[in-house]
Motif scaffolding. Structure first.
Motif, PDB file in Angstrom:
ATOM      1  N   SER A  27       2.226  14.233   4.669  1.00 63.27           N
ATOM      2  CA  SER A  27       1.244  15.297   5.687  1.00 63.27           C
ATOM      3  C   SER A  27       0.354  14.035   5.866  1.00 63.27           C
ATOM      4  O   SER A  27      -0.523  14.834   6.744  1.00 63.27           O
ATOM      5  N   THR A  28      -0.329  13.680   4.960  1.00 54.51           N
ATOM      6  CA  THR A  28      -1.349  13.581   4.932  1.00 54.51           C
ATOM      7  C   THR A  28      -2.303  11.617   4.653  1.00 54.51           C
ATOM      8  O   THR A  28      -3.156  10.771   5.126  1.00 54.51           O
ATOM      9  N   GLN A  29      -1.396  11.568   4.183  1.00 55.86           N
ATOM     10  CA  GLN A  29      -1.526  10.212   3.887  1.00 55.86           C
ATOM     11  C   GLN A  29      -0.003   8.532   4.913  1.00 55.86           C
ATOM     12  O   GLN A  29       0.761   9.272   5.309  1.00 55.86           O
ATOM     13  N   LYS A  30      -0.721   7.638   5.271  1.00 52.24           N
ATOM     14  CA  LYS A  30       0.054   6.747   6.168  1.00 52.24           C
ATOM     15  C   LYS A  30       0.313   5.230   5.713  1.00 52.24           C
ATOM     16  O   LYS A  30      -0.959   5.018   5.107  1.00 52.24           O
ATOM     17  N   ARG A  31       0.679   4.326   6.513  1.00 50.71           N
ATOM     18  CA  ARG A  31       1.689   3.469   5.537  1.00 50.71           C
ATOM     19  C   ARG A  31      -0.576   2.697   6.046  1.00 50.71           C
ATOM     20  O   ARG A  31      -0.248   1.251   5.587  1.00 50.71           O
ATOM     21  N   GLU A  32      -0.905   2.305   7.245  1.00 47.59           N
ATOM     22  CA  GLU A  32      -2.555   1.621   7.515  1.00 47.59           C
ATOM     23  C   GLU A  32      -2.975   2.269   6.276  1.00 47.59           C
ATOM     24  O   GLU A  32      -3.454   0.474   6.298  1.00 47.59           O
ATOM     25  N   ASN A  52      13.748  13.644  -0.914  1.00 49.25           N
ATOM     26  CA  ASN A  52      14.750  14.946   0.188  1.00 49.25           C
ATOM     27  C   ASN A  52      14.361  16.180   0.998  1.00 49.25           C
ATOM     28  O   ASN A  52      14.421  16.339   2.316  1.00 49.25           O
ATOM     29  N   GLY A  53      13.237  16.484   0.691  1.00 46.47           N
ATOM     30  CA  GLY A  53      12.175  17.738   1.366  1.00 46.47           C
ATOM     31  C   GLY A  53      11.355  17.131   2.635  1.00 46.47           C
ATOM     32  O   GLY A  53      11.215  17.602   3.420  1.00 46.47           O
ATOM     33  N   GLY A  54      11.612  15.525   2.644  1.00 44.01           N
ATOM     34  CA  GLY A  54      10.011  14.697   3.815  1.00 44.01           C
ATOM     35  C   GLY A  54       9.069  15.324   3.255  1.00 44.01           C
ATOM     36  O   GLY A  54       8.191  14.704   4.205  1.00 44.01           O
ATOM     37  N   LYS A  55       8.225  15.522   2.418  1.00 46.68           N
ATOM     38  CA  LYS A  55       7.098  15.487   1.954  1.00 46.68           C
ATOM     39  C   LYS A  55       6.397  15.025   1.877  1.00 46.68           C
ATOM     40  O   LYS A  55       5.363  14.194   1.097  1.00 46.68           O
ATOM     41  N   TYR A  56       7.232  13.325   1.004  1.00 41.57           N
ATOM     42  CA  TYR A  56       6.795  12.097   0.676  1.00 41.57           C
ATOM     43  C   TYR A  56       7.855  11.185   1.078  1.00 41.57           C
ATOM     44  O   TYR A  56       8.777  11.530   1.087  1.00 41.57           O
ATOM     45  N   MET A  57       7.013   9.807   1.120  1.00 40.66           N
ATOM     46  CA  MET A  57       7.741   8.535   1.827  1.00 40.66           C
ATOM     47  C   MET A  57       7.022   7.859   0.818  1.00 40.66           C
ATOM     48  O   MET A  57       6.491   7.508   0.434  1.00 40.66           O
ATOM     49  N   SER A  58       8.070   6.450   0.364  1.00 39.65           N
ATOM     50  CA  SER A  58       7.583   5.875  -0.331  1.00 39.65           C
ATOM     51  C   SER A  58       7.580   4.211   0.232  1.00 39.65           C
ATOM     52  O   SER A  58       8.675   4.541   1.383  1.00 39.65           O
ATOM     53  N   PHE A  59       7.516   3.440  -0.292  1.00 42.62           N
ATOM     54  CA  PHE A  59       7.306   1.968   0.124  1.00 42.62           C
ATOM     55  C   PHE A  59       7.908   0.570  -0.934  1.00 42.62           C
ATOM     56  O   PHE A  59       6.452   0.866  -2.035  1.00 42.62           O
ATOM     57  N   ASN A  60       7.735   0.107  -1.038  1.00 41.92           N
ATOM     58  CA  ASN A  60       8.051  -1.151  -1.638  1.00 41.92           C
ATOM     59  C   ASN A  60       6.890  -2.226  -1.490  1.00 41.92           C
ATOM     60  O   ASN A  60       7.092  -2.499   0.343  1.00 41.92           O
ATOM     61  N   VAL A  61       6.039  -2.433  -1.789  1.00 41.57           N
ATOM     62  CA  VAL A  61       5.110  -3.832  -1.442  1.00 41.57           C
ATOM     63  C   VAL A  61       4.784  -4.840  -2.542  1.00 41.57           C
ATOM     64  O   VAL A  61       5.261  -4.435  -3.714  1.00 41.57           O
ATOM     65  N   SER A  62       5.030  -6.171  -2.332  1.00 40.08           N
ATOM     66  CA  SER A  62       4.844  -6.963  -2.908  1.00 40.08           C
ATOM     67  C   SER A  62       4.395  -8.229  -2.455  1.00 40.08           C
ATOM     68  O   SER A  62       3.757  -8.676  -1.372  1.00 40.08           O
ATOM     69  N   VAL A  63       2.791  -7.948  -3.437  1.00 41.61           N
ATOM     70  CA  VAL A  63       2.118  -8.819  -2.794  1.00 41.61           C
ATOM     71  C   VAL A  63       1.867 -10.135  -3.964  1.00 41.61           C
ATOM     72  O   VAL A  63       2.270 -10.326  -5.440  1.00 41.61           O
ATOM     73  N   PHE A  64       1.244 -11.549  -3.350  1.00 40.03           N
ATOM     74  CA  PHE A  64       1.258 -12.260  -3.959  1.00 40.03           C
ATOM     75  C   PHE A  64      -0.246 -12.450  -5.648  1.00 40.03           C
ATOM     76  O   PHE A  64      -1.252 -12.274  -4.811  1.00 40.03           O
ATOM     77  N   VAL A  65       0.323 -12.494  -6.752  1.00 41.80           N
ATOM     78  CA  VAL A  65      -0.984 -12.475  -7.345  1.00 41.80           C
ATOM     79  C   VAL A  65      -0.939 -14.088  -8.238  1.00 41.80           C
ATOM     80  O   VAL A  65       0.611 -13.896  -8.339  1.00 41.80           O
ATOM     81  N   LYS A  66      -2.351 -14.183  -8.252  1.00 40.04           N
ATOM     82  CA  LYS A  66      -2.216 -14.981  -9.599  1.00 40.04           C
ATOM     83  C   LYS A  66      -1.979 -15.015 -10.872  1.00 40.04           C
ATOM     84  O   LYS A  66      -2.124 -16.499 -11.644  1.00 40.04           O
ATOM     85  N   ASP A  67      -2.561 -13.933 -11.349  1.00 41.32           N
ATOM     86  CA  ASP A  67      -3.085 -13.859 -12.777  1.00 41.32           C
ATOM     87  C   ASP A  67      -2.370 -12.629 -13.371  1.00 41.32           C
ATOM     88  O   ASP A  67      -2.853 -11.813 -12.114  1.00 41.32           O
ATOM     89  N   ASP A  68      -2.465 -12.342 -14.591  1.00 37.72           N
ATOM     90  CA  ASP A  68      -2.160 -10.841 -15.291  1.00 37.72           C
ATOM     91  C   ASP A  68      -3.272 -10.234 -14.124  1.00 37.72           C
ATOM     92  O   ASP A  68      -3.881  -8.725 -14.288  1.00 37.72           O
TER      93      ASP A  68
END
Length: 86
Positions: A27-32, A52-68
């Motif tokens: 309801s308050t956050q967007k992918r952008e 289930n209730g549509g209150k939350y949505m999830s995204f899988n985000v893959s980021v190229f990282v150089k180190d810890d």
């Protein structure tokens, strides 16, 4: 083979794409917002699902990282804006 907590730290061969799961309040956050936080990074975002209730949505985000340090810095940037980052 059993996993023993506190034992040897796993070996991660950098650089690589690291996977994060981000859960947003639908309801308050967007992918952008993810795009804005990761501006300048090499990343890919895929929608995962709505709760289930549509209150939350999830995204899988893959980021190229150089180190810890870079991997943890990305996690902290995401965690500062979203309640759930895995």
């Amino acid at each position: 083979m059993a996993c023993i907590l506190g034992a040897e730290k796993p070996k991660i061969n950098y650089p690589l794409f690291w996977e994060y799961k981000i859960i947003l309040d639908a309801s308050t956050q967007k992918r952008e917002q993810i795009d804005e936080i990761l501006k300048g990074e090499n990343y890919k975002i895929d929608f995962s699902r709505f709760s289930n209730g549509g209150k939350y949505m999830s995204f899988n985000v893959s980021v190229f990282v150089k180190d810890d340090l870079h991997r943890n810095e990305i996690f902290e940037r995401l965690k500062a804006h979203f309640k759930y980052v895995l």
